[in-house]
Scaffold this motif. Sequence first.
Motif, short mmCIF file in Angstrom:
data_model
loop_
_atom_site.label_atom_id
_atom_site.label_comp_id
_atom_site.label_asym_id
_atom_site.label_seq_id
_atom_site.Cartn_x
_atom_site.Cartn_y
_atom_site.Cartn_z
N GLU A 326 -3.37 2.89 -1.75
CA GLU A 326 -2.87 3.23 -0.42
C GLU A 326 -1.35 3.01 -0.33
O GLU A 326 -0.63 3.81 0.28
N ILE A 327 -0.88 1.93 -0.94
CA ILE A 327 0.56 1.68 -0.95
C ILE A 327 1.28 2.78 -1.71
O ILE A 327 2.35 3.26 -1.29
N ALA A 328 0.73 3.19 -2.85
CA ALA A 328 1.35 4.26 -3.65
C ALA A 328 1.41 5.56 -2.87
O ALA A 328 2.43 6.29 -2.93
N VAL A 329 0.36 5.87 -2.12
CA VAL A 329 0.36 7.09 -1.31
C VAL A 329 1.45 7.06 -0.26
O VAL A 329 2.17 8.05 -0.05
N ARG A 330 1.60 5.92 0.36
CA ARG A 330 2.57 5.80 1.46
C ARG A 330 4.02 5.70 0.99
O ARG A 330 4.94 6.07 1.71
N THR A 331 4.20 5.18 -0.22
CA THR A 331 5.57 5.02 -0.74
C THR A 331 5.98 6.15 -1.67
O THR A 331 7.14 6.24 -2.05
#
Length: 335
Positions: A326-331
């Motif tokens: 989820e962090i990778a998607v958002r960043t």
Amino acid sequence: MTTELTRETNPASTKEPHQEAGPAVTVVIPTIGRESLAATLAAVGPGPEIVVVDDRPGDGLEPLPVPGRVRVLRSGGRGPAAARNVGWRAAATPWVVFLDDDVVPGPGWVRTLTEDLARLPQDVGGSQGRLEVPLPPGRRPTDAERNTAGLAGADWITADMAYRRTALEAAGGFDERFPGAYREDADLALRVERAGFSLVKGERLTRHPVRDDGFWSSVRFQRGNASDALMRHLHGPGWRAAIGGHGGRLGRHALTTGMGLLALAAAGGRRRRLAAVAGLAWLGLTAEFARVRIAPGPRTPEEIARMAVTSVVIPPVACAHRIRGEIAVRTGRRS
């Protein structure tokens, strides 16, 4: 190394999609150098052009032990999605069939592949082979063997999947944000269908042997939860139904992990009753998870021990990988 690879593959990518110079099909096999590659190549045999994409990272590697008729390219350890992109973009044939480096095409595979692809309408963008997973005779399969056996019923997986080159070009190839051999094939299938192509099942048969990947293989498999986060971002909350999948256990893993953390946090203070309740909830959820994994298996002491230990570890690891995704998607970073 990347610059040299770009120079090598770019000329092929500029050819016309309908060009039919050479064989009608190119077989593309990404590999990290597993010994099983030899059996895959031997089963394909002579006939179609074969491109093996060496995805081992680093320089100064020993050449792969492949027959002289096999073309070898490098992709620099960027994962199977990137390796397959290198392979199909270097091909000049109207069809590209992707095989994994641990499968064994069945007898007459090339002939049946040709029959599968012959006379397919132009709006059919892909054809999947039938996948068979032979299980050890005389006993129930282990948890790892059952997971591999599930591939036999999966849709559009690249263990044996042929795509029309025009469909690959329309979809833009594999999404290289998928780091491992998980969900990158399902994502491509959804984008090919979105581009107006349909996908069909063929008659050719490929076998996927089971292998022992070690005590912690089921824990390492949880890395796929990061790819699930990317699938939801790309295709919406209904992506599982779109690929014929099921809901999974992430919700229960989150509850189990939450109860464990709550028990630890409460035990450090004066809320002993809360710690006890949360601890019992964690124990019950963990025991249920272990039970559903142990019950259908061989129930040997080794398998029971593996299921007991990994059932404790999997829930928090699965949640951690999902958060990472989820962090990778958002960043915008690669997970």
